[in-house]
Structures are given as C-alpha cells and as structure tokens.
Design an enzyme around this catalytic site. Structure first.
Site, PDB file in Angstrom:
ATOM      1  N   HIS A 156     -13.512   2.290   8.797  1.00 29.65           N
ATOM      2  CA  HIS A 156     -12.689   1.502   8.029  1.00 29.65           C
ATOM      3  C   HIS A 156     -13.404   0.876   6.602  1.00 29.65           C
ATOM      4  O   HIS A 156     -13.271  -0.567   6.418  1.00 29.65           O
ATOM      5  CB  HIS A 156     -13.037   0.071   8.887  1.00 29.65           C
ATOM      6  CG  HIS A 156     -12.054  -0.722   9.331  1.00 29.65           C
ATOM      7  ND1 HIS A 156     -11.539  -1.232  10.361  1.00 29.65           N
ATOM      8  CD2 HIS A 156     -10.851  -1.088   7.942  1.00 29.65           C
ATOM      9  CE1 HIS A 156      -9.786  -2.092   9.926  1.00 29.65           C
ATOM     10  NE2 HIS A 156     -10.230  -2.386   7.805  1.00 29.65           N
ATOM     11  N   ILE A 176       0.998  -1.184  -0.459  1.00 31.53           N
ATOM     12  CA  ILE A 176       0.537  -0.134   0.099  1.00 31.53           C
ATOM     13  C   ILE A 176       0.920   1.347  -0.498  1.00 31.53           C
ATOM     14  O   ILE A 176       0.649   2.110  -0.808  1.00 31.53           O
ATOM     15  CB  ILE A 176      -0.999   0.100   1.252  1.00 31.53           C
ATOM     16  CG1 ILE A 176      -2.157  -1.083   1.227  1.00 31.53           C
ATOM     17  CG2 ILE A 176      -1.822   1.641   0.985  1.00 31.53           C
ATOM     18  CD1 ILE A 176      -2.744  -1.737   2.414  1.00 31.53           C
ATOM     19  N   ASP A 213      -9.403   6.435   9.299  1.00 27.97           N
ATOM     20  CA  ASP A 213     -10.404   4.842   8.897  1.00 27.97           C
ATOM     21  C   ASP A 213     -10.360   3.917   9.981  1.00 27.97           C
ATOM     22  O   ASP A 213     -10.825   3.123   9.499  1.00 27.97           O
ATOM     23  CB  ASP A 213      -9.989   4.586   7.124  1.00 27.97           C
ATOM     24  CG  ASP A 213     -10.227   3.803   6.855  1.00 27.97           C
ATOM     25  OD1 ASP A 213     -12.060   3.846   6.405  1.00 27.97           O
ATOM     26  OD2 ASP A 213      -9.850   2.466   5.916  1.00 27.97           O
ATOM     27  N   ASP A 258      11.428   2.113   6.858  1.00 28.01           N
ATOM     28  CA  ASP A 258      10.479   1.609   6.427  1.00 28.01           C
ATOM     29  C   ASP A 258      11.384   0.184   7.604  1.00 28.01           C
ATOM     30  O   ASP A 258      12.289   1.410   7.274  1.00 28.01           O
ATOM     31  CB  ASP A 258      10.471   0.735   5.446  1.00 28.01           C
ATOM     32  CG  ASP A 258       9.566  -0.786   5.410  1.00 28.01           C
ATOM     33  OD1 ASP A 258       9.686  -1.646   6.898  1.00 28.01           O
ATOM     34  OD2 ASP A 258       8.698  -1.223   4.820  1.00 28.01           O
ATOM     35  N   GLY A 286     -10.936   1.572   3.490  1.00 27.26           N
ATOM     36  CA  GLY A 286      -9.544   1.016   3.197  1.00 27.26           C
ATOM     37  C   GLY A 286     -10.241   0.096   1.926  1.00 27.26           C
ATOM     38  O   GLY A 286      -9.602   0.286   0.882  1.00 27.26           O
ATOM     39  N   GLU A 294     -13.541  -0.967  17.159  1.00 28.67           N
ATOM     40  CA  GLU A 294     -14.271  -0.018  16.661  1.00 28.67           C
ATOM     41  C   GLU A 294     -15.546  -1.513  16.394  1.00 28.67           C
ATOM     42  O   GLU A 294     -15.329  -2.425  17.251  1.00 28.67           O
ATOM     43  CB  GLU A 294     -13.914  -1.027  14.719  1.00 28.67           C
ATOM     44  CG  GLU A 294     -12.318  -0.416  14.511  1.00 28.67           C
ATOM     45  CD  GLU A 294     -12.023  -0.334  13.705  1.00 28.67           C
ATOM     46  OE1 GLU A 294     -12.248  -1.249  12.414  1.00 28.67           O
ATOM     47  OE2 GLU A 294     -10.685   0.499  12.809  1.00 28.67           O
TER      48      GLU A 294
HETATM   49  P1  NAD Z   1       3.031  -4.591   3.978  1.00 32.52           P
HETATM   50  O1  NAD Z   1       2.935  -6.387   4.588  1.00 32.52           O
HETATM   51  O2  NAD Z   1       2.710  -4.517   2.387  1.00 32.52           O
HETATM   52  O3  NAD Z   1       3.791  -3.718   4.046  1.00 32.52           O
HETATM   53  C1  NAD Z   1       4.156  -3.561   5.415  1.00 32.52           C
HETATM   54  C2  NAD Z   1       6.048  -2.568   5.131  1.00 32.52           C
HETATM   55  O4  NAD Z   1       5.241  -1.960   6.854  1.00 32.52           O
HETATM   56  C3  NAD Z   1       6.365  -3.767   5.006  1.00 32.52           C
HETATM   57  O5  NAD Z   1       7.574  -2.934   4.116  1.00 32.52           O
HETATM   58  C4  NAD Z   1       7.041  -3.368   6.839  1.00 32.52           C
HETATM   59  O6  NAD Z   1       8.424  -3.623   6.763  1.00 32.52           O
HETATM   60  C5  NAD Z   1       6.680  -2.228   7.678  1.00 32.52           C
HETATM   61  N1  NAD Z   1       6.308  -2.263   8.947  1.00 32.52           N
HETATM   62  C6  NAD Z   1       6.678  -3.142   9.740  1.00 32.52           C
HETATM   63  N2  NAD Z   1       6.770  -2.814  11.075  1.00 32.52           N
HETATM   64  C7  NAD Z   1       7.333  -1.534  10.715  1.00 32.52           C
HETATM   65  C8  NAD Z   1       7.660  -0.314  11.407  1.00 32.52           C
HETATM   66  N3  NAD Z   1       7.968  -0.548  12.914  1.00 32.52           N
HETATM   67  N4  NAD Z   1       8.097   1.091  10.909  1.00 32.52           N
HETATM   68  C9  NAD Z   1       8.003   1.078   9.815  1.00 32.52           C
HETATM   69  N5  NAD Z   1       8.259   0.099   8.544  1.00 32.52           N
HETATM   70  C10 NAD Z   1       7.407  -0.838   8.920  1.00 32.52           C
HETATM   71  O7  NAD Z   1       1.670  -4.515   4.450  1.00 32.52           O
HETATM   72  P2  NAD Z   1      -0.223  -3.323   3.071  1.00 32.52           P
HETATM   73  O8  NAD Z   1      -0.682  -4.026   2.045  1.00 32.52           O
HETATM   74  O9  NAD Z   1       1.144  -2.301   3.169  1.00 32.52           O
HETATM   75  O10 NAD Z   1      -1.067  -2.876   4.057  1.00 32.52           O
HETATM   76  C11 NAD Z   1      -0.431  -2.816   5.326  1.00 32.52           C
HETATM   77  C12 NAD Z   1      -0.687  -2.372   6.628  1.00 32.52           C
HETATM   78  O11 NAD Z   1      -2.507  -1.705   5.872  1.00 32.52           O
HETATM   79  C13 NAD Z   1      -2.469  -3.870   7.247  1.00 32.52           C
HETATM   80  O12 NAD Z   1      -1.243  -4.927   8.118  1.00 32.52           O
HETATM   81  C14 NAD Z   1      -3.464  -3.842   7.246  1.00 32.52           C
HETATM   82  O13 NAD Z   1      -3.373  -3.582   8.665  1.00 32.52           O
HETATM   83  C15 NAD Z   1      -3.607  -2.333   6.393  1.00 32.52           C
HETATM   84  N6  NAD Z   1      -4.202  -1.975   5.811  1.00 32.52           N
HETATM   85  C16 NAD Z   1      -5.566  -1.576   6.600  1.00 32.52           C
HETATM   86  C17 NAD Z   1      -7.076  -1.444   5.355  1.00 32.52           C
HETATM   87  C18 NAD Z   1      -7.991  -0.670   5.467  1.00 32.52           C
HETATM   88  O14 NAD Z   1      -9.484  -0.840   5.351  1.00 32.52           O
HETATM   89  N7  NAD Z   1      -8.115   0.483   6.228  1.00 32.52           N
HETATM   90  C19 NAD Z   1      -7.435  -2.412   4.015  1.00 32.52           C
HETATM   91  C20 NAD Z   1      -5.616  -2.844   4.144  1.00 32.52           C
HETATM   92  C21 NAD Z   1      -5.190  -3.314   4.771  1.00 32.52           C
END
Ligand code: NAD
Length: 310
Positions: free
Chosen positions: A282, A154, A259, A173, A284, A264
């Site tokens: 929520h 994302i 979001d 990251d 997203g 929740e």
């Molecule tokens: P992803 O696993 O592709 O990316 C997450 C990134 O965060 C990774 O690169 C990881 O190394 C990094 N990370 C982990 N701990 C960290 C820290 N302490 N500091 C900095 N970076 C750190 O996941 P994604 O697909 O990009 O999704 C991210 C998050 O978004 C998901 O885990 C989920 O909780 C959330 N999400 C929310 C919705 C929504 O409806 N709002 C939908 C999908 C995902």
C-alpha cells in the site's frame, strides 16, 4: 486571525500540517501511535480529528466525539471513516483528493513495466546466482491496450502518462468521462465488459463502495484475455481475491500487481506466493511529494473551513 480549536492527529503525517495549524493558533496533539482505546478515551476533547490510513474512525469512536466539527483524512479514500456516523453528528469529513494522483499513477506505470519485464523476478534470480537471460523474454507496453476503470484524478493522470508510452487507452466510469480529456489522450469509452475483454492491462481506480465491492469477480475475470494483467492500486475489496487467485493459478490470467489488499497488512496473503504476481505494501501515495502536498491541502482546507470560506 488565530483560532483556538483543538486538534488530534492520530497517524504519522508530514510535519508541515502540524506546523501550519500551530501557526494559525490551533492546539495540536500529535499522537501517531495512538490506539483505538486511547482515542475513545480522549476524542471528546477535540474539535478536529486527523487520520491517514492506520486509524479507523468507527461509529463507536465518532459517537464519542462530542465537540468534533471536522474529520480530515490526509489522503483520498474515506473507507476508514464511518461517514454516516460523522454526518449524523454534523461533522464535516474532508480529504485531499488531488494529493496522490501523480504518486499512484507513477506507481501503476512502474508496476506495468515490472510485470511486462518481470523485473522483481529477474532481480531475485540474480541474487540467487542465476543468469536467466533467455527465459526472461518480455513484452513492450507500446501499442498495448490499457483499460482504466474509474477516470477520476488518478485514472486521468495514468491515462496521460500511458499515452506518453504510446499505449492505447480504453476507459470506463459510471459518470460521463471528460470529453476534452478523452480527445487529448485518444481514449475510447467502453462498458466494463468490453474494457475487460479487450485490454492487455486493466488498472482499477474506483473508490471502495458497496457498488464497487468485488466489482472484479470470477465472472468478470473469466472474460479477460488469458495474457491480460490486472493492476490494483485502489482498494483491496474491489477485487475478489479468491477469484483472482484461482484465475492466476489456473493460467486464465497473465498476471497481477497489487498495492492494496482486502486485509492489510497482507502478510501471509496467498496471492504473494504466485510467480505471476507482484505485491507492494500500500505504497501508492507513499512519496515525499504526495505526503507533503496532501498535508498542505488538508491544512489549507481546515483553515478555510474555520474562516467560513468553504
Ligand atoms: P476520484 O474520486 O477522483 O475518482 C474515482 C472515479 O471512480 C470517479 O470518476 C467515479 O465516478 C469512478 N467510479 C465510482 N464507482 C465506479 C464504478 N462502479 N465503476 C467505474 N467507475 C466508478 O478518486 P481518485 O483520486 O482517482 O482515487 C481513486 C481511488 O484510489 C480512491 O478512492 C482510493 O481508494 C484509491 N487510492 C489509493 C491509494 C494508494 O495508496 N494505493 C492512494 C490514493 C487513492
């Protein structure tokens, strides 16, 4: 080749998932309103359990899943599944990592624009019979610094979209950020402190883990620009909501768009009472395209696991 595994789908999911699984011979019970007590009663009958966000698969439930081989989340975050309990029972936990990236990244763009131009407030005031043109002086996203915390699926998608708006990108990251991506979008890598103190917008895209719980706390918020705005579409627990409320209320932060929330549904959350906050429930991943993509990804993964391919 048909399979005869039994599947319990506990939340509302795109119908394509049910269809593909049934076409492959699986016996699917679709129970989107099922309660935790009902799950506990029948979970031992199923080989595959599928959830979205509503159902929490706790250790207590998983410990009753005697025949379960796969737990699938039709989404990204796995924080509603006790992964340790699943691992202890040798259950594979799978998710649809790529499913939501466009939907969430586009929502972030919408929220940044809504903050910059106060779109929800402008709409509300027109409905109240007020024409607040002079008061609604906004700012542009072009040229502003966007700090992206977490450059996974994302975060990267957001980076590409924000580059299209001519924003300057800063990224942090815990794992090395893809060099080719950084070059493509002109992203500057920084530590979290530098990112927070330099950004006009900060968008959070980390999973909720012990290490990211309250990653953004009072101390970190105090280092941000007073005009900065924070967008959280990751998980509520990543920001300390009390500290965020204080910073916004005291004018130490420009605004927030949220979001996701620590609890929740976030009905009655005091953050939603502040004028410089925009809240969404929520949503997203709540697009037709993302839900259908996630359902297809999960169906495909389940079939491949049963075939022994992955
Ligand atoms: P992803 O696993 O592709 O990316 C997450 C990134 O965060 C990774 O690169 C990881 O190394 C990094 N990370 C982990 N701990 C960290 C820290 N302490 N500091 C900095 N970076 C750190 O996941 P994604 O697909 O990009 O999704 C991210 C998050 O978004 C998901 O885990 C989920 O909780 C959330 N999400 C929310 C919705 C929504 O409806 N709002 C939908 C999908 C995902």
């Amino acid at each position: 080749m048909g399979f005869n595994e039994t599947v319990l789908i506990c939340d509302e999911v795109d119908p394509v998932l049910n269809k593909v699984l049934q076409e492959n011979g699986l016996k699917v019970s679709y129970e989107p309103q099922i309660t935790p007590d009902q799950i506990k009663e029948k979970i031992s009958n199923y080989n595959i359990i599928i959830v979205r966000s509503r159902t929490k698969l706790t250790k207590e439930l998983i410990d009753n899943a005697a025949k379960c081989k796969i737990i699938a989340r039709v989404g990204v975050g796995l924080d509603n599944i006790d992964e340790a309990a699943a691992k202890a029972r040798n259950i594979r936990v799978i998710n649809a990592v790529e499913g939501a990236m466009t939907a969430v990244a586009e929502l972030v763009l919408g929220l940044m624009l809504a903050l910059a131009r106060q779109i929800p407030f402008a709409d509300r005031e027109i409905r109240n019979g007020k024409w607040l043109k002079k008061e609604l002086m906004g700012t542009e996203l072009k040229g502003k610094y966007l700090g992206i915390v977490g450059l996974g699926n994302i975060g990267k998608r957001l980076g590409r979209l924000a580059k299209g708006l001519n924003m300057n990108l800063i990224g942090y990251d815990v794992i090395p950020i893809d060099e080719a991506f950084s070059k493509e979008v002109g992203l500057m890598k920084a530590d979290l402190g530098t990112l927070l103190s330099s950004s006009d917008y900060v968008s959070l895209h980390v999973p909720l883990l012990d290490s990211t719980y309250h990653l953004i706390n009072a101390e970190k918020l105090a280092t941000m620009k007073k005009t900065a705005k924070i967008i959280n579409t990751s998980r509520g627990g990543v920001i300390d909501e009390e500290a965020l409320y204080d910073a916004l209320k005291k004018g130490n932060l420009g605004g927030a768009a949220l979001d996701v929330f620590e609890t929740e549904p976030a009905i009655g959350n005091k953050l939603a009472t502040l004028p410089n906050v925009i809240c969404t429930p929520h949503i997203g991943a709540q697009t037709k395209e993302a839900q259908s993509l996630a359902a297809n990804i999960i169906a495909e993964k389940i079939i491949q696991i049963l075939r022994g391919v992955i």
